[in-house]
Scaffold this motif. Structure first.
Motif, mmCIF file in Angstrom:
data_model
loop_
_atom_site.group_PDB
_atom_site.id
_atom_site.type_symbol
_atom_site.label_atom_id
_atom_site.label_comp_id
_atom_site.label_asym_id
_atom_site.label_seq_id
_atom_site.Cartn_x
_atom_site.Cartn_y
_atom_site.Cartn_z
ATOM 1 N N LEU A 35 0.816 -1.212 0.000
ATOM 2 C CA LEU A 35 0.000 0.000 0.000
ATOM 3 C C LEU A 35 0.856 1.271 0.000
ATOM 4 O O LEU A 35 0.484 2.273 -0.620
ATOM 5 C CB LEU A 35 -0.979 -0.008 1.171
ATOM 6 C CG LEU A 35 -2.106 -1.018 1.041
ATOM 7 C CD1 LEU A 35 -3.007 -0.978 2.263
ATOM 8 C CD2 LEU A 35 -2.913 -0.791 -0.231
ATOM 9 N N TYR A 36 1.994 1.246 0.680
ATOM 10 C CA TYR A 36 2.892 2.407 0.659
ATOM 11 C C TYR A 36 3.338 2.696 -0.780
ATOM 12 O O TYR A 36 3.250 3.828 -1.257
ATOM 13 C CB TYR A 36 4.106 2.158 1.560
ATOM 14 C CG TYR A 36 4.995 3.374 1.742
ATOM 15 C CD1 TYR A 36 4.714 4.305 2.737
ATOM 16 C CD2 TYR A 36 6.108 3.586 0.929
ATOM 17 C CE1 TYR A 36 5.517 5.419 2.920
ATOM 18 C CE2 TYR A 36 6.917 4.693 1.107
ATOM 19 C CZ TYR A 36 6.617 5.605 2.109
ATOM 20 O OH TYR A 36 7.417 6.715 2.273
ATOM 21 N N TRP A 37 3.783 1.657 -1.477
ATOM 22 C CA TRP A 37 4.241 1.833 -2.859
ATOM 23 C C TRP A 37 3.081 2.136 -3.802
ATOM 24 O O TRP A 37 3.250 2.872 -4.781
ATOM 25 C CB TRP A 37 5.061 0.627 -3.310
ATOM 26 C CG TRP A 37 6.397 0.668 -2.639
ATOM 27 C CD1 TRP A 37 6.782 -0.004 -1.513
ATOM 28 C CD2 TRP A 37 7.499 1.500 -2.996
ATOM 29 N NE1 TRP A 37 8.060 0.347 -1.160
ATOM 30 C CE2 TRP A 37 8.528 1.269 -2.061
ATOM 31 C CE3 TRP A 37 7.721 2.416 -4.018
ATOM 32 C CZ2 TRP A 37 9.756 1.916 -2.116
ATOM 33 C CZ3 TRP A 37 8.958 3.063 -4.081
ATOM 34 C CH2 TRP A 37 9.949 2.811 -3.133
ATOM 35 N N ALA A 38 1.903 1.615 -3.511
ATOM 36 C CA ALA A 38 0.722 1.956 -4.312
ATOM 37 C C ALA A 38 0.387 3.442 -4.147
ATOM 38 O O ALA A 38 0.021 4.111 -5.114
ATOM 39 C CB ALA A 38 -0.469 1.091 -3.908
ATOM 40 N N GLY A 39 0.529 3.950 -2.931
ATOM 41 C CA GLY A 39 0.305 5.372 -2.691
ATOM 42 C C GLY A 39 1.288 6.234 -3.454
ATOM 43 O O GLY A 39 0.927 7.266 -4.041
ATOM 44 N N LYS A 40 2.549 5.804 -3.473
ATOM 45 C CA LYS A 40 3.560 6.536 -4.249
ATOM 46 C C LYS A 40 3.203 6.517 -5.737
ATOM 47 O O LYS A 40 3.304 7.535 -6.423
ATOM 48 C CB LYS A 40 4.950 5.936 -4.011
ATOM 49 C CG LYS A 40 5.501 6.225 -2.623
ATOM 50 C CD LYS A 40 6.853 5.590 -2.383
ATOM 51 C CE LYS A 40 7.982 6.291 -3.072
ATOM 52 N NZ LYS A 40 8.466 7.515 -2.464
ATOM 53 N N GLY A 41 2.772 5.363 -6.229
ATOM 54 C CA GLY A 41 2.383 5.258 -7.631
ATOM 55 C C GLY A 41 1.197 6.140 -7.966
ATOM 56 O O GLY A 41 1.167 6.802 -9.007
ATOM 57 N N LEU A 42 0.218 6.159 -7.080
ATOM 58 C CA LEU A 42 -0.956 7.004 -7.289
ATOM 59 C C LEU A 42 -0.556 8.478 -7.363
ATOM 60 O O LEU A 42 -1.032 9.227 -8.217
ATOM 61 C CB LEU A 42 -1.958 6.772 -6.155
ATOM 62 C CG LEU A 42 -3.231 7.604 -6.174
ATOM 63 C CD1 LEU A 42 -4.055 7.331 -7.426
ATOM 64 C CD2 LEU A 42 -4.058 7.312 -4.924
ATOM 65 N N ALA A 43 0.344 8.887 -6.499
ATOM 66 C CA ALA A 43 0.782 10.290 -6.462
ATOM 67 C C ALA A 43 1.472 10.717 -7.756
ATOM 68 O O ALA A 43 1.390 11.878 -8.151
ATOM 69 C CB ALA A 43 1.702 10.525 -5.265
ATOM 70 N N THR A 44 2.131 9.782 -8.427
ATOM 71 C CA THR A 44 2.820 10.152 -9.672
ATOM 72 C C THR A 44 1.837 10.494 -10.787
ATOM 73 O O THR A 44 2.217 11.131 -11.767
ATOM 74 C CB THR A 44 3.755 9.023 -10.165
ATOM 75 O OG1 THR A 44 2.974 7.874 -10.481
ATOM 76 C CG2 THR A 44 4.817 8.692 -9.144
ATOM 77 N N ARG A 45 0.593 10.097 -10.626
ATOM 78 C CA ARG A 45 -0.421 10.384 -11.643
ATOM 79 C C ARG A 45 -1.225 11.646 -11.343
ATOM 80 O O ARG A 45 -2.150 11.975 -12.083
ATOM 81 C CB ARG A 45 -1.350 9.179 -11.791
ATOM 82 C CG ARG A 45 -0.641 7.960 -12.367
ATOM 83 C CD ARG A 45 -1.585 6.826 -12.661
ATOM 84 N NE ARG A 45 -2.109 6.160 -11.484
ATOM 85 C CZ ARG A 45 -1.492 5.185 -10.815
ATOM 86 N NH1 ARG A 45 -0.311 4.775 -11.196
ATOM 87 N NH2 ARG A 45 -2.062 4.621 -9.766
#
Length: 141
Positions: A35-45
């Protein structure tokens, strides 16, 4: 569409079901890291350009009411509260807010072009985040 279907209570419930029942079963012991890395991925969009736009985004995304409390040197202190957070804290003994932490880490990294990490601590009915940057930053709060 019926107004009852779109009520905030139902949206809060559906979020709690997904975040605090389904995802833990699917992700198991890797939940926090994924979930931490998913949050980072979401932020890049996302194209967020200020602390205010980050706070608004959190509310619109159903994460809760985010408020930047303080910025000193290389740290930013945040607090996440509100009905969504309270519902999630009530639903699960140890709810996971790492999606939000990863999002904060990445969106601040994008804004200031410096490596970041965000940690969290749950206290009472709120989640406290600390975003740590590799160097001192200049970001108005």
């Amino acid at each position: 569409m019926d107004d009852a279907v779109q009520s905030p209570e139902i949206n809060t419930f559906s979020l709690a079901v997904l975040r605090d029942r389904l995802l833990p079963d699917l992700l198991q012991e890797d939940e926090a890291n994924i979930l931490y890395w998913a949050g980072k991925g979401l932020a890049t969009r996302e194209s967020l350009t200020s602390i205010t736009t980050i706070e608004v985004y959190f509310n619109r995304a159903g994460f809760g009411n985010l408020k930047a409390l303080a910025h000193k040197g290389s740290e930013i202190e945040w607090i996440l509260s509100g009905p969504v957070v309270l519902a999630r804290l009530t639903e699960r003994d140890e709810p996971n807010f790492y999606l939000e932490a990863g999002f904060l880490a990445q969106i601040i990294e994008t804004l200031v072009n410096v490596g970041t990490e965000t940690t969290l601590k749950i206290e009472d009915e709120e989640v406290h985040f600390t975003t740590l940057c590799e160097q001192a930053i200049d970001l108005p709060i």
